[in-house]
Design an enzyme around this catalytic site. Sequence first.
Site, PDB file in Angstrom:
ATOM      1  N   HIS A 169       0.819  -1.212   0.000  1.00  0.00           N
ATOM      2  CA  HIS A 169       0.000   0.000   0.000  1.00  0.00           C
ATOM      3  C   HIS A 169       0.851   1.260   0.000  1.00  0.00           C
ATOM      4  O   HIS A 169       0.541   2.217  -0.714  1.00  0.00           O
ATOM      5  CB  HIS A 169      -0.937   0.043   1.204  1.00  0.00           C
ATOM      6  CG  HIS A 169      -1.744   1.312   1.237  1.00  0.00           C
ATOM      7  ND1 HIS A 169      -2.915   1.448   0.550  1.00  0.00           N
ATOM      8  CD2 HIS A 169      -1.503   2.505   1.805  1.00  0.00           C
ATOM      9  CE1 HIS A 169      -3.373   2.678   0.720  1.00  0.00           C
ATOM     10  NE2 HIS A 169      -2.529   3.335   1.474  1.00  0.00           N
ATOM     11  N   GLU A 220       0.805   3.921  -3.008  1.00  0.00           N
ATOM     12  CA  GLU A 220       0.400   5.311  -2.780  1.00  0.00           C
ATOM     13  C   GLU A 220       1.419   6.281  -3.356  1.00  0.00           C
ATOM     14  O   GLU A 220       1.059   7.262  -4.021  1.00  0.00           O
ATOM     15  CB  GLU A 220       0.215   5.556  -1.280  1.00  0.00           C
ATOM     16  CG  GLU A 220      -0.236   6.962  -0.935  1.00  0.00           C
ATOM     17  CD  GLU A 220      -1.619   7.292  -1.460  1.00  0.00           C
ATOM     18  OE1 GLU A 220      -1.862   8.484  -1.751  1.00  0.00           O
ATOM     19  OE2 GLU A 220      -2.458   6.378  -1.581  1.00  0.00           O
ATOM     20  N   LYS A 222       1.478   6.001  -7.221  1.00  0.00           N
ATOM     21  CA  LYS A 222       0.233   6.572  -7.745  1.00  0.00           C
ATOM     22  C   LYS A 222       0.303   8.095  -7.780  1.00  0.00           C
ATOM     23  O   LYS A 222      -0.092   8.732  -8.772  1.00  0.00           O
ATOM     24  CB  LYS A 222      -0.944   6.113  -6.880  1.00  0.00           C
ATOM     25  CG  LYS A 222      -2.283   6.762  -7.233  1.00  0.00           C
ATOM     26  CD  LYS A 222      -3.403   6.223  -6.377  1.00  0.00           C
ATOM     27  CE  LYS A 222      -3.278   6.569  -4.926  1.00  0.00           C
ATOM     28  NZ  LYS A 222      -3.519   8.014  -4.654  1.00  0.00           N
TER      29      LYS A 222
END
Length: 398
Positions: free
Chosen positions: A265, A269, A272
């Site tokens: 994650h 993140e 992204k």
Amino acid sequence: MASMTQKLSGMLSNGAVRALVQSAVPRGQRLLDVVDQAVVEDVFAHSVKRQCGVSLKYMLDFGSNPIERQLILSAQFLHKELPVRLAHRVAELENLPYGLSAKSSILKVRDWYCESFKELRNIAPVKDSASELKFTSLLRSIYRRHANVVPVMAQGVAELRRELMGQGQAGALLELPEIHQFLDGFYLSRIGIRILIGQHIALHEPPKSNHIGLVCTKCSPVKVAEDAINDARAICLREYGSAPEVTIYGDPNFTFPYVPSHLHHMAFELVKNSLRAVQDKYEDAEKDAPPIRVVVAEGGEDVTIKVSDEGGGIPRSGMPNIWSYLYSTAKSPVQMEDLKDGSGDGPVVLAGYGYGLPISRLYARYFGGDLQIQSMEGYGTDAYLHLNKLGNSQEPLP
């Protein structure tokens, strides 16, 4: 949140439980209005007890041989520890400033925590294998109940944000240190609660290669980062129709103990955000967008992942915003039905709530790491994700 807990302790010592629960929630919605006074007193008595932290190394050592005796000891620890952690959060949720405690979403979360507290306090002590299995069944129920805590809390905070905007107090959004301090502590605590419960539950599952519960003993940061890159580029392709290239540098054979879902994650993140920045800057440009660079480095203490982009950077005046729970550049928050917490052992993706970076930093800090952002306006941004390689850092309990 130490000051808030100290206030609670002082009020409790004077027997002022009733005054305490009246302070921030309207009559009819207070904890005392929805549960028995004996439960309220039990909650606030536990809310001033000391929490006991654990380390990643302890989790690995303890779970490496999950025989019946170990599982019973784990359950006994959780039976004593979880009510304390839940009570700390209930006490805070009941006494938040700026009317946040009265928001329906916050009340819903408070009631979830209180219900879990009651169930843990009412279940019989764990003494043998049969009672341990019954306790583990309760933990599974609690784990599911709390699956959507983050998005529901985010809705309450978003409601406060809209109120402040409506009152022309947009500038005050970043000047609410009590709210940010509370949310940091609350979400950090949630990470700990779900790790402890998830680890105990996972020790009951069929053995998984190179895993001790949720922890992968041979986690390859390069391979996890590659998966995160592919997932982030897929979302960028869906959103924009194209996606900048991402190059990764590092030894794929290097491994260390970590929770892969957390690492995925955090890497997702960061990549992204870089993809979005580069895509926005070069969407109408004649030349190709420069690739995003991901570097994985092994040090003596830390494993560091650097994500570098040439997406134009962030102005210095905007840097405080990136850690704010009350700020987002996305057009609108996603709807509740779009929010998923997956298996619950990693954070949700909250597009539009501005939670990506602050929650990722908490996940890094939970195991003794950190997340830092350096930006050069007009050029790009470097994100440094530091992961504690030794695993001996105690939980940073709020």
